[in-house]
Enzyme design. Structure first.
Site, PDB file in Angstrom:
ATOM      1  N   LYS A  87       0.969  -1.188   0.067  1.00 22.50           N
ATOM      2  CA  LYS A  87      -0.132  -0.295  -0.100  1.00 22.50           C
ATOM      3  C   LYS A  87       0.862   1.137  -0.141  1.00 22.50           C
ATOM      4  CE  LYS A  87      -4.639   0.856   0.338  1.00 22.50           C
ATOM      5  NZ  LYS A  87      -5.644   0.240  -0.053  1.00 22.50           N
TER       6      LYS A  87
ATOM      7  N   GLY B 137     -27.405   1.604   0.202  1.00 27.56           N
ATOM      8  CA  GLY B 137     -26.385   2.518  -0.591  1.00 27.56           C
ATOM      9  C   GLY B 137     -26.385   2.034  -2.066  1.00 27.56           C
ATOM     10  N   VAL B 138     -27.250   2.604  -2.896  1.00 25.58           N
ATOM     11  CA  VAL B 138     -27.226   2.184  -4.278  1.00 25.58           C
ATOM     12  C   VAL B 138     -26.394   3.442  -5.391  1.00 25.58           C
ATOM     13  CG1 VAL B 138     -29.538   0.801  -4.320  1.00 25.58           C
ATOM     14  CG2 VAL B 138     -29.676   3.503  -4.304  1.00 25.58           C
ATOM     15  N   GLY B 139     -25.255   3.173  -5.064  1.00 27.81           N
ATOM     16  CA  GLY B 139     -24.134   4.209  -5.634  1.00 27.81           C
ATOM     17  C   GLY B 139     -23.616   3.199  -6.792  1.00 27.81           C
TER      18      GLY B 139
ATOM     19  N   VAL C 147     -21.615   0.817  -7.062  1.00 28.10           N
ATOM     20  CA  VAL C 147     -21.611  -0.803  -6.503  1.00 28.10           C
ATOM     21  C   VAL C 147     -23.058  -1.030  -6.298  1.00 28.10           C
ATOM     22  CG1 VAL C 147     -20.889  -2.709  -5.377  1.00 28.10           C
ATOM     23  CG2 VAL C 147     -19.258  -1.078  -5.505  1.00 28.10           C
TER      24      VAL C 147
HETATM   25  P1  NAI Z   1     -20.514   5.300  -3.897  1.00 30.49           P
HETATM   26  O1  NAI Z   1     -20.118   6.540  -3.485  1.00 30.49           O
HETATM   27  O2  NAI Z   1     -20.672   5.317  -5.644  1.00 30.49           O
HETATM   28  O3  NAI Z   1     -22.299   4.953  -3.331  1.00 30.49           O
HETATM   29  C1  NAI Z   1     -22.418   5.000  -2.182  1.00 30.49           C
HETATM   30  C2  NAI Z   1     -23.779   5.073  -2.002  1.00 30.49           C
HETATM   31  O4  NAI Z   1     -24.222   5.146  -0.603  1.00 30.49           O
HETATM   32  C3  NAI Z   1     -24.240   6.445  -2.294  1.00 30.49           C
HETATM   33  O5  NAI Z   1     -25.185   6.414  -3.217  1.00 30.49           O
HETATM   34  C4  NAI Z   1     -24.463   7.517  -1.255  1.00 30.49           C
HETATM   35  O6  NAI Z   1     -25.400   8.472  -1.130  1.00 30.49           O
HETATM   36  C5  NAI Z   1     -25.050   6.128  -0.140  1.00 30.49           C
HETATM   37  N1  NAI Z   1     -24.736   6.403   1.256  1.00 30.49           N
HETATM   38  C6  NAI Z   1     -23.352   7.271   1.748  1.00 30.49           C
HETATM   39  N2  NAI Z   1     -23.742   7.364   3.035  1.00 30.49           N
HETATM   40  C7  NAI Z   1     -24.759   6.501   3.497  1.00 30.49           C
HETATM   41  C8  NAI Z   1     -25.394   6.123   4.853  1.00 30.49           C
HETATM   42  N3  NAI Z   1     -24.985   6.279   5.921  1.00 30.49           N
HETATM   43  N4  NAI Z   1     -26.665   5.561   4.472  1.00 30.49           N
HETATM   44  C9  NAI Z   1     -27.135   4.782   3.253  1.00 30.49           C
HETATM   45  N5  NAI Z   1     -26.577   5.333   1.998  1.00 30.49           N
HETATM   46  C10 NAI Z   1     -25.472   6.022   2.189  1.00 30.49           C
HETATM   47  O7  NAI Z   1     -19.400   4.256  -3.461  1.00 30.49           O
HETATM   48  P2  NAI Z   1     -19.346   2.872  -3.986  1.00 30.49           P
HETATM   49  O8  NAI Z   1     -18.007   2.809  -4.853  1.00 30.49           O
HETATM   50  O9  NAI Z   1     -20.532   2.189  -4.597  1.00 30.49           O
HETATM   51  O10 NAI Z   1     -18.893   1.904  -2.723  1.00 30.49           O
HETATM   52  C11 NAI Z   1     -19.584   1.484  -1.917  1.00 30.49           C
HETATM   53  C12 NAI Z   1     -18.843   0.929  -0.795  1.00 30.49           C
HETATM   54  O11 NAI Z   1     -18.470  -0.191  -1.184  1.00 30.49           O
HETATM   55  C13 NAI Z   1     -18.124   1.513  -0.006  1.00 30.49           C
HETATM   56  O12 NAI Z   1     -17.737   1.179   1.412  1.00 30.49           O
HETATM   57  C14 NAI Z   1     -16.675   1.235  -0.771  1.00 30.49           C
HETATM   58  O13 NAI Z   1     -15.500   1.547   0.038  1.00 30.49           O
HETATM   59  C15 NAI Z   1     -16.922  -0.421  -0.963  1.00 30.49           C
HETATM   60  N6  NAI Z   1     -15.979  -0.667  -1.985  1.00 30.49           N
HETATM   61  C16 NAI Z   1     -16.337  -0.144  -3.436  1.00 30.49           C
HETATM   62  C17 NAI Z   1     -15.448  -0.742  -4.361  1.00 30.49           C
HETATM   63  C18 NAI Z   1     -15.700  -0.222  -5.830  1.00 30.49           C
HETATM   64  O14 NAI Z   1     -15.256  -0.974  -6.762  1.00 30.49           O
HETATM   65  N7  NAI Z   1     -16.328   1.078  -5.990  1.00 30.49           N
HETATM   66  C19 NAI Z   1     -14.723  -1.766  -4.219  1.00 30.49           C
HETATM   67  C20 NAI Z   1     -14.634  -2.640  -2.786  1.00 30.49           C
HETATM   68  C21 NAI Z   1     -15.399  -1.877  -1.824  1.00 30.49           C
END
Ligand code: NAI
Length: 354
Positions: free
Chosen positions: A83, A185-187, A189
């Site tokens: 890292k 969390g529908v972001g 992923v």
């Molecule tokens: P993102 O930022 O695209 O989506 C996160 C979603 O969660 C957003 O829609 C946001 O509004 C919502 N959110 C934030 N805080 C919240 C809460 N307290 N309660 C409910 N919803 C909430 O992030 P992404 O990339 O989808 O990642 C999601 C999780 O997965 C994170 O913890 C990230 O570290 C983990 N992760 C992501 C990877 C990736 O390939 N993007 C790989 C491995 C882990």
């Protein structure tokens, strides 16, 4: 940075070593922590952050590099733990940021492939593309000119396969049809994952801090929106945390009304004891660092020269095999899957590369 502070941080760390460098133009301390290369070249993301003291950045690099060793070994993937941390003295933009990233890329070149980097907290896929202008030791880029890639769909695929594996262990069938799944969390992923689950016939519940986002996804996929306050107490077969970490702890676990917790969020357990609390409550937990490895796995495969995306997807789907073995071992031992994953890490490292 004080020498005693650095020595204190390094004392007792069992990794290969750390490369440290100061970057005078930006006042940044660069730390590249190489933890273990038993299974392959050390690989892990690059974090950029303002720390109270640079020593805290070093401590972060050491801890995160060790975590990467465990992550790759738990997935039995041919990479080692590493890292890097760019402990910036202030947020950097524009040419200053580019300059730092280029000098960091040159440091990677000097390491000659012993460490490969990727995006992490505080760095973006665009930053990785900038590093790739001077160095080939970057994962998550299509090559030097074609632009950055998005790991999220691969992460979603790995989590989807992991959920199916958990369903099989818990209910005897891996078919999501008719199962109630709650995606928090529908972001990047959560949304493609929700799409896969809905496509497979699951009854989908979604929640998001951004209510409009939750509603848009629910409308599109025929799902139901759950308020944030109700997430933990809503009855479902699978709770799928895809937002923030730390949602599983001594107060939340007794309130859960699910049979399985399996999602993408990093560091879902607020403390290690949460693993046995989930086990004690009869909830099957898919260790986050195994089930959410699809993006890292895909990027690493492409970095190793795999250019057939079907083959990359096949590898990502292999997360289900790792999880299957972890769940099976946990069942035999009567332990939590986290304990079984830790044993697997130790065994894989002892065995060495395949
Ligand atoms: P993102 O930022 O695209 O989506 C996160 C979603 O969660 C957003 O829609 C946001 O509004 C919502 N959110 C934030 N805080 C919240 C809460 N307290 N309660 C409910 N919803 C909430 O992030 P992404 O990339 O989808 O990642 C999601 C999780 O997965 C994170 O913890 C990230 O570290 C983990 N992760 C992501 C990877 C990736 O390939 N993007 C790989 C491995 C882990």
């Amino acid at each position: 940075m004080s020498l005693p502070g650095v020595l204190d941080v390094l004392e007792g760390w069992d990794g290969i070593g750390v490369v440290m460098r100061h970057d005078p133009p930006t006042g940044t301390w660069i730390f590249v922590a190489l933890h273990d290369d038993t299974l392959g070249p050390t690989t892990g993301g690059c974090r950029m952050k303002v720390y109270d003291r640079p020593e805290d950045g070093l401590a972060d690099a050491l801890r995160l590099a060790e975590g990467m060793t465990q992550k790759w070994a738990a997935m039995d993937f041919p990479f080692g733990g590493g890292k890097s941390v760019l402990a910036v003295s202030r947020p950097l933009e524009g040419d200053e940021r580019r300059g730092l990233l280029h000098r960091f890329g040159e440091l990677l070149n000097a390491l000659g492939g012993r460490y490969g980097t990727g995006a992490d907290l505080g760095t973006t896929t665009e930053d990785m593309q900038t590093i790739a202008e001077v160095s080939e030791h970057v994962i998550g880029v299509h090559g030097r000119s074609e632009g950055p890639m998005d790991p999220s769909p691969f992460t979603a695929l790995g989590v989807f396969e992991g959920i199916r594996t958990a369903l099989r262990h818990r209910f005897g069938s891996d078919d999501p049809a008719g199962r109630t799944v709650l995606v928090e969390g529908v972001g990047s992923v959560g949304e493609p994952l929700a799409e896969r689950l809905s496509g497979a016939g699951a009854r989908l519940l979604v929640a998001d801090l951004d209510r409009a986002r939750a509603e848009a996804v629910a409308d599109r996929l025929g799902a139901e929106v759950v308020t944030l306050a109700a997430v933990l107490t809503t009855a479902c077969d699978v709770y799928v945390p895809c937002a923030v970490g730390g949602t599983l702890h001594e107060e939340s676990i007794p309130r859960l009304r699910c049979a399985i917790v399996a999602g993408a969020a990093n560091n879902q357990l607020a403390a290690p004891e949460a693993a046995s609390a989930l086990h004690g409550a009869g909830i099957l937990y898919a260790p986050d660092y195994v089930i959410n490895g699809g993006g890292a796995m895909a990027f690493a495969s492409i970095y190793l020269g795999m250019d057939d995306l079907d083959e990359v997807e096949r590898r990502v789907r292999g997360i289900s095999v790792s999880l299957d073995e972890i769940f099976a071992e946990a069942a035999v031992r009567g332990s939590s899957p986290v304990a079984a994953a830790q044993t697997r890490v130790a065994r894989t490292l002892q065995r060495g590369p395949r």
